[in-house]
Design a protein around this motif. Sequence first.
Motif, PDB file in Angstrom:
ATOM      1  N   SER A   1      -2.191   3.909  -8.170  1.00 35.83           N
ATOM      2  CA  SER A   1      -3.449   3.503  -7.525  1.00 35.83           C
ATOM      3  C   SER A   1      -3.832   4.568  -6.506  1.00 35.83           C
ATOM      4  O   SER A   1      -3.059   5.470  -6.205  1.00 35.83           O
ATOM      5  N   ALA A   2      -5.007   4.369  -5.893  1.00 37.80           N
ATOM      6  CA  ALA A   2      -5.404   5.170  -4.740  1.00 37.80           C
ATOM      7  C   ALA A   2      -4.574   4.730  -3.543  1.00 37.80           C
ATOM      8  O   ALA A   2      -3.995   3.643  -3.551  1.00 37.80           O
TER       9      ALA A   2
ATOM     10  N   THR B   1     -10.136   2.975  -1.949  1.00 38.91           N
ATOM     11  CA  THR B   1     -11.165   2.472  -2.874  1.00 38.91           C
ATOM     12  C   THR B   1     -12.222   1.673  -2.113  1.00 38.91           C
ATOM     13  O   THR B   1     -13.418   1.838  -2.341  1.00 38.91           O
TER      14      THR B   1
ATOM     15  N   GLU C   1      -8.087   7.430  -7.030  1.00 44.18           N
ATOM     16  CA  GLU C   1      -6.924   7.687  -7.878  1.00 44.18           C
ATOM     17  C   GLU C   1      -6.808   9.181  -8.201  1.00 44.18           C
ATOM     18  O   GLU C   1      -5.715   9.733  -8.236  1.00 44.18           O
TER      19      GLU C   1
ATOM     20  N   PHE D   1      -6.669   2.860 -13.124  1.00 44.13           N
ATOM     21  CA  PHE D   1      -8.017   2.404 -12.770  1.00 44.13           C
ATOM     22  C   PHE D   1      -9.153   3.146 -13.475  1.00 44.13           C
ATOM     23  O   PHE D   1     -10.149   2.541 -13.827  1.00 44.13           O
TER      24      PHE D   1
ATOM     25  N   ARG E   1     -11.746  -3.752 -10.330  1.00 44.82           N
ATOM     26  CA  ARG E   1     -10.908  -3.735  -9.123  1.00 44.82           C
ATOM     27  C   ARG E   1      -9.482  -4.206  -9.431  1.00 44.82           C
ATOM     28  O   ARG E   1      -9.282  -5.111 -10.225  1.00 44.82           O
ATOM     29  N   ASN E   2      -8.544  -3.571  -8.796  1.00 46.65           N
ATOM     30  CA  ASN E   2      -7.111  -3.851  -8.960  1.00 46.65           C
ATOM     31  C   ASN E   2      -6.637  -3.653 -10.397  1.00 46.65           C
ATOM     32  O   ASN E   2      -5.663  -4.259 -10.817  1.00 46.65           O
ATOM     33  N   GLY E   3      -7.339  -2.794 -11.127  1.00 49.95           N
ATOM     34  CA  GLY E   3      -7.048  -2.650 -12.551  1.00 49.95           C
ATOM     35  C   GLY E   3      -5.985  -1.627 -12.915  1.00 49.95           C
ATOM     36  O   GLY E   3      -5.716  -1.419 -14.100  1.00 49.95           O
ATOM     37  N   SER E   4      -5.338  -1.008 -11.929  1.00 44.65           N
ATOM     38  CA  SER E   4      -4.323  -0.001 -12.288  1.00 44.65           C
ATOM     39  C   SER E   4      -3.144  -0.607 -13.054  1.00 44.65           C
ATOM     40  O   SER E   4      -2.510   0.074 -13.856  1.00 44.65           O
TER      41      SER E   4
HETATM   42  N1  ASP Z   1      -7.665   1.387  -6.493  1.00 46.72           N
HETATM   43  C1  ASP Z   1      -8.276   0.365  -7.265  1.00 46.72           C
HETATM   44  C2  ASP Z   1      -8.614  -0.825  -6.394  1.00 46.72           C
HETATM   45  O1  ASP Z   1      -8.319  -0.840  -5.207  1.00 46.72           O
HETATM   46  C3  ASP Z   1      -7.428  -0.031  -8.437  1.00 46.72           C
HETATM   47  C4  ASP Z   1      -6.045  -0.522  -8.108  1.00 46.72           C
HETATM   48  O2  ASP Z   1      -5.513  -0.275  -7.023  1.00 46.72           O
HETATM   49  O3  ASP Z   1      -5.435  -1.156  -8.953  1.00 46.72           O
HETATM   50  O4  ASP Z   1      -9.211  -1.755  -6.880  1.00 46.72           O
END
Ligand code: ASP
Length: 441
Positions: free
Chosen positions: A37-38, A43, A114, A180, A194-197
Amino acid sequence: MLVMKFGGSSVADENQIHKVLEIARSRASRRPVIVSSAHKGITDALLNAGKAAAKGEPDAGQIIEKQRRVLKGCGCDHDMLDPFFREIEDLLRGISLVREASKRSLDYLAGFGERMSVRVIADYFTRNGVKAEAFDAWDLGFITDENFGGARPLPGYEARMLTEFKRRVGSDVLPVITGFVGKTSGGELTTVGRNGSDFSATCFAAGLGAEECEIWTDTDGVMTADPSLVKDARSIPYMSFAEASELAYYGGRVLHPSTLLPAIKRNIPVRVLNTNRPQHPGTVITEDGGDNPNMVTSIAYKEGQAVITIESTQMLGQPGFLAKVFDVLGREKVDIDMISTSEISVSMTCPGASNLNGAMKALEQFGRVSVVTDKTIVCVVGKNVKKQRGLGAKVFTALRDSEVNVEMISQGANKINLSFLIDDSDVKKAVPALHDALFEG
Ligand code: ASP
């Protein structure tokens, strides 16, 4: 081969990235591949800057400052990411000129997080004795559709990933791949949401035929309930793909809802682990899920839901009534979760009321339509739910004793969940009371 995904808090700064390095070292013999992820907060900072730019205020200052702090902490060359910083500034200026942040531009913007973090991590690893190389996921076959903000890899991605991986990744380097983000076949940058890593990681695990996919986060695996509400919440050693999917969908905070699909398809175990306590065994998610001595596996909840109710005598003995209702909802892109019907009314929950105006108007042709908001779906999940005598009594007694009113109830079609609707304001009472009754009682 082992695919390891590290979330934003796991790569937040030098201190965390050093833990990641040690974890990767401890698995060197299993040919680790990292998906990252970042850094934590980047993000959000990127997307906030995009929104401000659309109002005519382009300012990359906060993003650059945050990213420079990590760069400096990790001892990277100070100008290593300057080309990215220039590009972010240009993009924000562009957005501010047209005063519009389209989904396409927001994906382009969000993806910088990312793209920058993997370069920092690979550089840090290499200087600390683990030869690593950063990769943008699209260069390793992560080519997606054009659904900006929720893109999915095009069919055949598994074979494409394997071919590109063999072609581009040297056998002596540890690849650090962007989670991501992806690209369309026309070369436009996309994100998977979002949160897709996690999802990116399981796609790579499926594509590369990994023996396991590890999801490194900041809790000891998947917990029996949200630990911020339940202080006695504990880690679940094993669970099945089906249980984990329900939990993710119904608001379990640890996994993204789409994460498990690629792993299920290839039957690849997913293990959720804690970067801050790598010795903890975490949670292993497999097809079968192992034995669980508890009545239920976990409690999840999803706040901020809306309930649409249609009251109509047209429903009486009318085959096709619900088909018409769902046709409207489908066209209006309203995502329905729980449903309950009587002879003259149907109630359905959906995530919030912000985009319901069109649907409400269209539904009025069927009867009286009302919407209430600020509701929470609570979901008790476990493969033992279906054979558990007295579970309902336990759940609803606990809710009654804590004076929580229940509005809709549904036992999931796959019989591994029992869900019900309560007021948002009751969540803090309901979840600890249920945990107490189902895990401590
Ligand atoms: N960096 C992206 C987010 O904050 C993806 C991730 O962290 O999974 O949504």
